[in-house]
Design a protein around this motif. Structure first.
Motif, PDB file in Angstrom:
ATOM      1  N   GLU A 147      24.856  -7.370  48.881  1.00 41.18           N
ATOM      2  CA  GLU A 147      23.616  -6.609  48.633  1.00 41.18           C
ATOM      3  C   GLU A 147      23.268  -5.693  49.803  1.00 41.18           C
ATOM      4  O   GLU A 147      22.750  -4.591  49.589  1.00 41.18           O
ATOM      5  N   ASP A 148      23.577  -6.111  51.029  1.00 41.10           N
ATOM      6  CA  ASP A 148      23.316  -5.262  52.194  1.00 41.10           C
ATOM      7  C   ASP A 148      24.141  -3.982  52.175  1.00 41.10           C
ATOM      8  O   ASP A 148      23.748  -2.970  52.749  1.00 41.10           O
ATOM      9  N   GLN A 149      25.295  -4.018  51.512  1.00 37.45           N
ATOM     10  CA  GLN A 149      26.185  -2.857  51.451  1.00 37.45           C
ATOM     11  C   GLN A 149      25.818  -1.876  50.338  1.00 37.45           C
ATOM     12  O   GLN A 149      26.210  -0.715  50.381  1.00 37.45           O
ATOM     13  N   LEU A 150      25.070  -2.329  49.347  1.00 35.99           N
ATOM     14  CA  LEU A 150      24.806  -1.514  48.159  1.00 35.99           C
ATOM     15  C   LEU A 150      24.180  -0.143  48.424  1.00 35.99           C
ATOM     16  O   LEU A 150      24.599   0.844  47.813  1.00 35.99           O
ATOM     17  N   PRO A 151      23.202  -0.027  49.328  1.00 40.76           N
ATOM     18  CA  PRO A 151      22.603   1.306  49.525  1.00 40.76           C
ATOM     19  C   PRO A 151      23.585   2.371  50.009  1.00 40.76           C
ATOM     20  O   PRO A 151      23.374   3.556  49.795  1.00 40.76           O
ATOM     21  N   TYR A 152      24.666   1.968  50.656  1.00 42.40           N
ATOM     22  CA  TYR A 152      25.619   2.926  51.242  1.00 42.40           C
ATOM     23  C   TYR A 152      26.943   2.958  50.490  1.00 42.40           C
ATOM     24  O   TYR A 152      27.876   3.626  50.898  1.00 42.40           O
ATOM     25  N   ALA A 153      27.018   2.241  49.395  1.00 40.99           N
ATOM     26  CA  ALA A 153      28.299   1.996  48.729  1.00 40.99           C
ATOM     27  C   ALA A 153      28.720   3.115  47.784  1.00 40.99           C
ATOM     28  O   ALA A 153      27.896   3.860  47.259  1.00 40.99           O
TER      29      ALA A 153
END
Length: 171
Positions: A147-153
């Motif tokens: 979930e921490d990676q989702l904004p930049y994925a």
């Protein structure tokens, strides 16, 4: 087949398939291919990794003995394709319990690293999921990392992430 010559000849799907079919003709051939895959020559390792992943699709049961080396090359691969194709194979393999801790640590690092290629992260998510289903205490940690990676994925990462998160929440 002179493997070294064939690996240097061209970089194409046709050539990768040709080498992979040769590799699964015998375990001795596969051993030669995996030696090139884990070797120090960048071009050979790159091309051997693709052929090895294709060979794994043909005879996955022959690759169990290479699990420790596949895990070891995740840390400092000679080429990005080595890491990507190692994880492509590992995501479908039954990793021995004694190697799961080392592997999950490496996977969590790769998933949290902003420099990790999206394909590596996608295969890494699947591989990590296959391990954490056996360790419920790690499910939440994997979910948070994803979930921490989702904004930049990338879109492909988001697609895989949503599927993995859904599975983590079901069980």
């Amino acid at each position: 087949m002179n493997l070294k010559e064939e690996l240097e000849k061209e970089h194409s799907l046709v050539q990768a398939n040709r080498i992979s079919h040769w590799a699964v003709e015998s375990k001795a051939n596969l051993k030669q291919l995996m030696k090139a895959f884990f070797g120090r020559e960048k071009l050979q390792a790159q091309r051997a990794s693709w052929s090895a992943s294709k060979a794994h699709e043909l005879k996955p049961q022959w690759f169990d003995t290479y699990i420790p080396e596949l895990i070891a090359c995740l840390e400092k691969p000679i080429h990005g394709s080595v890491r990507r194709n190692s994880l492509r194979m590992l995501q479908t393999m039954e990793v021995p319990e004694e190697l799961q801790g080392v592997l999950i640590d490496q996977l969590f690092k790769l998933l949290m690293d902003s420099k990790t290629e999206s394909a590596v992260k996608a295969f890494g998510m699947s591989t990590a999921y296959n391990i954490v289903v056996h360790y419920p205490e790690l499910k939440q940690e994997l979910k948070i990392i994803i979930e921490d990676q989702l904004p930049y994925a990338t879109p492909s990462f988001k697609s895989r992430a949503k599927k993995i998160i859904k599975k983590l929440e079901e069980k």
